[in-house]
Design a protein around this motif. Structure first.
Motif, PDB file in Angstrom:
ATOM      1  N   GLY A   1       0.871  -1.227  -0.066  1.00 41.29           N
ATOM      2  CA  GLY A   1      -0.123   0.114  -0.113  1.00 41.29           C
ATOM      3  C   GLY A   1       0.890   1.146  -0.010  1.00 41.29           C
ATOM      4  N   ALA A   2       1.971   1.080  -0.284  1.00 35.94           N
ATOM      5  CA  ALA A   2       2.785   2.485  -0.344  1.00 35.94           C
ATOM      6  C   ALA A   2       3.805   2.252  -1.669  1.00 35.94           C
ATOM      7  CB  ALA A   2       3.735   2.649   0.865  1.00 35.94           C
ATOM      8  N   GLY A   3       3.152   2.723  -2.843  1.00 40.80           N
ATOM      9  CA  GLY A   3       3.985   2.615  -4.075  1.00 40.80           C
ATOM     10  C   GLY A   3       4.261   3.933  -4.308  1.00 40.80           C
ATOM     11  N   TYR A   4       5.499   4.364  -4.081  1.00 39.02           N
ATOM     12  CA  TYR A   4       6.099   5.718  -4.319  1.00 39.02           C
ATOM     13  C   TYR A   4       7.005   5.686  -5.337  1.00 39.02           C
ATOM     14  CZ  TYR A   4       3.023   7.326  -0.697  1.00 39.02           C
ATOM     15  OH  TYR A   4       2.075   7.584   0.521  1.00 39.02           O
ATOM     16  N   ASP A   5       7.126   6.700  -5.975  1.00 33.63           N
ATOM     17  CA  ASP A   5       8.256   6.960  -6.986  1.00 33.63           C
ATOM     18  C   ASP A   5       9.789   6.908  -6.407  1.00 33.63           C
ATOM     19  OD1 ASP A   5       8.821   9.451  -9.852  1.00 33.63           O
ATOM     20  OD2 ASP A   5       9.221   7.160  -9.473  1.00 33.63           O
ATOM     21  N   VAL A   6      10.614   5.927  -6.570  1.00 39.32           N
ATOM     22  CA  VAL A   6      11.590   5.862  -5.767  1.00 39.32           C
ATOM     23  C   VAL A   6      13.161   6.019  -6.756  1.00 39.32           C
ATOM     24  CG1 VAL A   6      13.039   4.392  -4.198  1.00 39.32           C
ATOM     25  CG2 VAL A   6      10.670   4.053  -4.524  1.00 39.32           C
ATOM     26  N   VAL A   7      14.141   6.614  -6.199  1.00 31.73           N
ATOM     27  CA  VAL A   7      15.305   6.685  -7.112  1.00 31.73           C
ATOM     28  C   VAL A   7      16.789   6.496  -6.195  1.00 31.73           C
ATOM     29  CG1 VAL A   7      15.343   9.147  -6.713  1.00 31.73           C
ATOM     30  CG2 VAL A   7      16.349   8.165  -8.883  1.00 31.73           C
ATOM     31  N   HIS A   8      17.632   5.751  -6.728  1.00 35.87           N
ATOM     32  CA  HIS A   8      18.693   5.648  -6.069  1.00 35.87           C
ATOM     33  C   HIS A   8      19.576   6.886  -6.189  1.00 35.87           C
ATOM     34  CE1 HIS A   8      22.822   3.826  -5.481  1.00 35.87           C
ATOM     35  NE2 HIS A   8      22.089   3.457  -4.330  1.00 35.87           N
ATOM     36  N   HIS A   9      20.614   6.930  -5.485  1.00 35.85           N
ATOM     37  CA  HIS A   9      21.313   8.195  -5.279  1.00 35.85           C
ATOM     38  C   HIS A   9      22.352   8.196  -6.438  1.00 35.85           C
ATOM     39  CE1 HIS A   9      24.493   5.870  -3.143  1.00 35.85           C
ATOM     40  NE2 HIS A   9      25.392   6.767  -3.427  1.00 35.85           N
TER      41      HIS A   9
END
Lengths: 254, 667, 320
Positions: free
Chosen positions: B523-531
């Motif tokens: 229930g927490a699908g957010y846009d994620v990016v690695h540094h």
């Protein structure tokens, strides 16, 4: 066998304690079962697994202490009893008496375990008062236990690498400490089952205990200040050693 | 003669019925075993067009197999040659039953062309098989199984090809081949005829020769057919469906166990009955080629874990207990880990979940699905895990970090850096999720501070959770503690959903992987990016001003959870190149998708490594031998492991996180 | 104010040094009469040592029913009888393993308040100071009642002389023994080992020690200092030292004057067991080790070089 284990719901030793008033602290930190009590719960469960019987876990504390009882139930205890209080700290003689009355009301103990001390108030005496109320022998800092017919043979650490071997008549009270056993990590089915096990809630008043009869009162809690950055000694090992010796002399250690 | 032809017809019919019959029965049993297991698989046939394309490139094009050059080439030759020969063998079988049947009578032109092609393609099979024998007898690499199974398969195949040529050679003799001009279309078969001077045999002699070759050919094929379902050659049947059903995307999530299921009798993989049909297909598809073992960091450093042996031992266990499964006697199925089984605790716990095995497998076996589910069972049902993990689990549960530092102090890493908290700045563009290593480990803290420096240089609008940040549960999950992990994930999900970040920036590939691929299921699908990819974006947007770098040779160590797990291989390199370091960048031998794990994954950072050589030492040796002064990493655990490994070897190479490097080459 | 009873502890018949600080703490402003109680040990030979600190009578408690040392419950009754006999209002002892045990038994039997591990006593106002939350806070407790029992942490209070003349006498307690609790034996060697919790100086080895044998390096230094040797949790877990040597949250709590930490990173867990040490010296090869932020003196070096150098320097010292 009917074994009672006394546990306490205490702040995790890793938590930072913020003093918020004279004798109060921020209780929103994580609370867990007193680490020494875990050895008691584990030992009781091992005995009952071998010899049959039930382990009943008892605590004196606020209603949130139910979580600690559930942990003990997940390890294998059959039932729990919570004697409700309003505050985290309670005089040891009242605690001891409350535990004794709650246990006596519930059944006839063959053996009682506690931890050697709690990591918050560190009183190291509740189990003695409990034993006195029951007129049972008591030993603490127990690192080994063997049950014989009518006796418990325990080993207790008294320091300097020396262990005393004590024989006590059962029923008796045992203050457990690290080394007695390795507490188990509960299996998931047991954790799920524990959610349904019975926890009896009792009021102090029901046990006929007068809360004003306590002997000890906390006047003030004070945070211990942290040390600052170290003064670095430098040079060759010999030079450093010489500096150290000077420091020791100045501080009248040698 | 006529009696012989009649007898032959009856015998061939009987043998065909028997051979195909037994084959069918055995294959059907394999199917039934696949259906008898209780596990649930979520394998779907989605995106069918893509899957068909995969079949064309991987199976027909043999692209996956050919990733290992020479054995791949040998296999391709054997594959095509063997396929080419099959129609001819089928014709021979039908002809044996019904002597009047000849394809030559029906489509002579097409038949001629086919014969020409088949005759030529069959020879490289022998070359390929010769190479296989050479590898097994001369080279003898440790990961290559050279047992009776392998040798029988080589024998069977060789006999089939050799008898093919002899049959063809005899067919060029008119008394045997009839009216069709076989000799016209054969090249090699003609050679065989000439070398063995088969033309000089008497008519009876050549007829006898032909019949002997025929029977040998038929019996070998039927024998092989019957043998296949019980051997590793089962991959002939299972590989194609397994490749067809492979996960089309590289990133994948761990299976979400329903821990609230009150009726569940067991969790995870406790015995072969808990497998699902896709796991079983994986086991069937294994060819024991050993490429997974060759890549496995655990196996190469002396641990008892070899992905190949794991699959093999599990397959044997499945077959050994298949009778019980088929009868539905699930209660009597013995556990995976039991006395006398080659599957031990150390096999399970040595895995770093680096996915090198899955990456290299030519038939797309999902080894991790087995290892991670088995770990779940051991932790949840048996409380059987490396004892040092008990403290780690308790720390995660009580203070939301594996070391047990007070969760109150989680925000202390940025003291003096003026980092905004998301409670004060809820509309920040970026939520920088620091992670446990970045918040509490001394080396990790330096990396986090470097990231902050670079973000500020680029004027990025970001905020952190500070003391509200909680561990995302990844380490607990990989270590099999699904219950604890889900509790932690639920807690984290609530916090994230409270702030609804526009984008989450992570400093650690483990955090990156779990947020990106696993959190949406909770229930927490957010846009994620690695540094590393975020800093690349910033660089491309010219938001960073570069200066002269003092770096000499430099290499990038691929983190498993960035590269193999999520395909982020070029981005960090491009970042280094665009930051003025393209002249300095070199590659280690084991790099990119073949990069060697640092040894910390799968929860192993918090376990003792007592068997064989330390994995981080194995990697450090490579680094020290390459004489590369600087290693760039993109994960705090890799940085710590490599630094420690190099220090143990008294090396002078220095490990920096890529953010620290960018911080050093920007103003 | 009322008479104070001091529970004296001996080691092989001699009064342990840590008693003196405890006596000083009990003495407070000096308005009370202090009687020293000995169970096991001769009053006559001990009075010289303790009268220096203000004890005016040393009472040797004996019992006709055999050896009190092996009968904890009888010991309790005997002490209580002595306390009643001599009209003792405050009982003060060392917060050692034995001391805590005996004092707790007495407190339970008399239903009197008890505070152990105190670092400060004010018997007149009946207020004590002790640790709460494993050393993270100090608590000031008020003890109410006519009789108080307090255990003082060894070495927490600086001994101060207050010489007087003491008599010695023997008190034969009339106690019964129902035999329900007996100490049958004492296992393990006590010879020559300074008890960690009572030591003035402690040297602790961490994981870099690398083996059980290497502890001899620390032992050699410790012998010259009269120090006890401790171990970090990592060293114990790695098998280099037994658990009885472990200092820390899950080991022993110590309060020495000087604590030398060799190869310790300075984890929170370890600190919980020794943060009240007066001076902390840290030796570590990692300049970023957290312990340098929590100690008084730091040495960036290898313990295998520094400790032997220290041993040599101490040898030179004693030979001068």
């Amino acid at each position: 066998m009917q074994i009672y284990v006394c546990v306490k719901h205490v702040p995790d030793t890793a938590a930072n304690i913020k003093v918020t008033g004279d004798a109060a602290f921020d209780e929103s930190v994580k609370f867990v079962m007193n680490p020494y009590d875990e050895y008691g719960v584990e030992e009781a469960i091992r005995i009952v697994n071998k010899n049959g019987g039930e382990v009943v876990v008892v605590t004196v504390g606020k209603e949130t202490a139910v979580n600690t009882i559930r942990s003990a139930l997940a390890m294998g205890a059959a039932r729990g009893i919570l004697v409700k209080t309003e505050t985290q700290f309670l005089d040891s003689s009242l605690t001891g008496l409350a535990l004794q009355r709650a246990i006596r009301e519930d059944g006839a103990p063959d053996l009682i375990f506690t931890g050697k001390q709690s990591v918050d108030s560190e009183g190291s005496q509740t189990h003695y008062r409990l034993a006195q109320a029951f007129d049972m022998p008591v030993a603490t800092e127990v690192v080994a236990l063997e049950l014989k017919d009518d006796r418990a043979v325990v080993e207790r650490e008294i320091g300097g690498g020396v262990k005393e071997v004590i024989e006590m008549q059962t029923p008796c009270v045992i203050g457990a400490t690290k080394g007695l056993n390795e507490p188990r990590y509960p299996k998931l089915p047991d954790i799920l089952k524990a959610k349904k096990k019975e926890i009896k809630l009792i009021d102090m008043a029901d046990l006929g205990i007068d809360l004003s009869a306590g002997h000890t009162e906390i006047l003030e809690l004070e945070s211990v200040p942290e040390r600052g950055e170290a003064k670095m000694l430098s040079g060759s090992p010999r030079e450093i050693a010489a500096q150290l010796v000077t420091v020791m002399k100045e501080e009248t250690v040698i | 003669m006529h009696i012989y032809i009649l007898l032959k017809s009856i015998l061939v019919t009987a043998l065909l019925i028997a051979g195909f019959g037994i084959f069918t029965i055995r294959v059907r049993r394999l199917f039934r075993i696949m259906k008898s297991v209780k596990g649930q698989a979520d394998s779907k046939v989605d995106r069918p067009a893509e899957r068909i394309k995969v079949l064309l490139t991987d199976v027909l094009g043999q692209s996956n197999v050919r990733r290992k050059r020479m054995p791949g080439l040998a296999h391709t030759l054997i594959f095509f040659g063997f396929l080419a020969v099959q129609p001819h063998s089928v014709e021979l079988m039908i002809n044996g039953v019904c002597p009047a049947f000849h394809v030559a009578n029906i489509v002579p032109g097409f038949y001629g062309v086919y014969l020409f092609v088949a005759d030529i393609l069959a020879f490289p099979v022998l070359v390929g098989l010769g190479y296989a024998i050479y590898r097994r007898v001369i080279v003898q690499p440790a990961y290559l199984t050279d047992g009776l199974d392998a040798r029988l398969i080589i024998l069977f195949t060789s006999v089939i090809i050799i008898t093919f040529y002899f049959i063809n050679a005899f067919l060029t003799i008119p008394s045997i081949g009839g009216g069709f001009d076989y000799a016209r279309y054969f090249t090699i078969s003609n050679l065989v005829k000439n070398i063995f001077n088969l033309g000089s045999l008497s008519p009876a002699g050549s007829r006898a020769g032909y019949e002997i070759a025929y029977w040998l050919h038929l019996l070998t094929i039927l024998g092989f057919l019957v043998y296949i379902p019980g051997s590793k050659h089962l991959h002939l049947l299972a590989a194609v469906p397994n490749v067809f059903l492979k996960p089309l995307d590289r990133p994948k999530a761990m299976i979400k166990t329903d821990i609230e299921d009150e009726d569940a009798e067991t969790f995870g993989l406790g015995n072969v009955a808990d497998l699902n049909w896709k796991n079983v297909l994986d086991l069937y598809a294994c060819t024991e080629c050993g490429r997974c073992e060759e890549q496995c960091p655990a196996d190469m450093t002396g641990k008892p874990l070899s992905p190949k042996r794991l699959v093999h031992d599990l397959k044997l266990d499945l077959f050994d207990q298949s009778a019980k499964l088929l009868k539905g006697e699930f209660a009597s199925v013995e556990p995976l880990l039991r006395d006398g089984s080659p599957l031990s605790d150390d096999v399970l716990w040595s895995c770093t979940t680096c996915r090198a095995c899955e990456e290299i497998c030519p038939v797309n076996i999902q080894h991790l699905d087995i290892v991670l589910e088995a770990r779940k069972h051991q932790v949840l049902m048996e409380s059987n895990f490396p004892p040092e993990m008990q403290e780690t689990f308790n720390n995660l549960e009580n203070q939301s970090n594996p070391w047990g530092f007070s969760s109150d102090t989680r925000g202390d890493w940025c003291k003096g850096l003026d980092v905004p908290l998301i409670t004060d700045h809820p509309d920040a563009d970026i939520l920088y999720y620091v992670g446990c290593a970045g918040s509490f480990d001394d080396r990790g803290i330096r990396i986090s501070r470097a990231i902050v420096n670079v973000l500020k240089k680029a004027d990025v609008d970001f905020a952190v959770l500070g003391p509200e940040e909680r561990c995302n549960g990844d380490m607990a999950r990989r270590a099999g503690n699904e219950y604890l992990a889900q509790m932690m994930i639920q807690e984290k999900v609530e916090i994230l959903n409270q702030y609804k970040p526009q984008k989450i920036l992570t400093g650690c590939p483990h955090c990156f992987n779990t947020f990106k691929n696993e959190y949406s299921e909770f229930g927490a699908g957010y846009d994620v990016v690695h540094h590393s990819e975020f800093l690349l974006e910033l660089t491309k947007q010219k938001r960073l001003k570069h200066k002269e770098s003092k770096f000499e040779k430099l290499t990038f160590h691929d983190s498993c959870y960035l590269g193999r797990w999520n395909g982020l291989i070029e981005a960090p390199r491009e970042l280094l190149r665009l930051s003025g370091l393209s002249r300095n960048l070199i590659e280690l031998n084991r790099t990119k998708t073949k990069g060697l794990c640092c040894g910390a994954g799968g929860g192993r950072m918090f376990m003792e490594e007592n068997i064989g050589k330390r994995i981080n030492i194995e990697r450090a040796e490579e680094i020290v031998a390459a004489k590369v002064p600087t290693i760039a990493a993109a994960c705090p655990y890799c940085t710590i492991m490599l630094r420690d490994g190099i220090a143990d070897l008294n090396g002078t190479n220095v490990v920096y996180d890529i953010a620290e490097i960018i911080d050093m080459v920007t103003v | 104010m009322g008479r104070t009873g001091i529970l004296l502890e001996t080691d092989n018949g001699e009064i342990k040094e840590s008693n003196y600080g405890m006596i000083t703490a009990a003495r407070g402003a000096g308005d009370t009469e202090m009687y020293g109680f000995l169970i096991g040990g001769e009053a006559a030979s001990c009075k010289e040592a303790v009268q220096k600190y203000g004890i005016c009578r040393v009472v040797e408690i004996t019992s006709d029913a055999g050896d009190l040392a092996t009968r904890p419950e009888k010991q309790t009754d005997a002490l209580i009888a002595a306390m009643k006999n001599y009209d003792i209002r405050f009982l003060v002892g060392l917060s050692s393993s034995r001391g805590r045990d005996l004092m707790a038994r007495v407190a339970a039997k008399l239903d009197a308040p008890l505070a152990v591990d105190c670092i400060d006593l004010n018997l007149e106002d009946q207020i004590v100071t002790k640790s709460h939350f494993s050393g993270k806070t100090l608590a000031r407790l008020k003890l109410c009642g006519d009789m108080l029992i307090c255990g003082v942490r060894p070495n927490a209070v600086e001994p101060q002389e207050a010489p007087c003349e003491a008599d010695a006498e023997v008190f034969a307690a009339q106690v019964k023994d129902d035999g329900r609790m007996v100490v049958t034996e004492a296992k393990g060697s006590a010879a020559g080992q300074v008890e960690l919790t009572e030591a003035n100086i402690i040297i602790t080895g961490g994981r870099p020690i690398g083996s059980a044998e290497n502890f001899s390096l620390l032992n050699e230094c410790a012998n010259l200092l009269g120090a006890a040797v401790g171990a970090s949790r990592a060293a114990v877990d790695a098998g280099y030292a037994p658990h009885s040597m472990q200092v820390g949250q899950t080991g022993k709590t110590v309060s020495p004057k000087l604590y030398i930490a060799c190869g310790l990173s300075g984890s929170v867990q370890h600190f919980a067991g020794m943060k009240t040490a007066k001076i902390i010296v840290a030796i570590n090869t990692d300049k970023h080790a957290p312990i340098f932020g929590k100690s008084d003196y730091g040495i960036l070096g290898d313990l295998f070089e520094i400790v032997p150098a220290l041993t040599e320097a101490l040898k030179d010292q004693t030979s001068q």
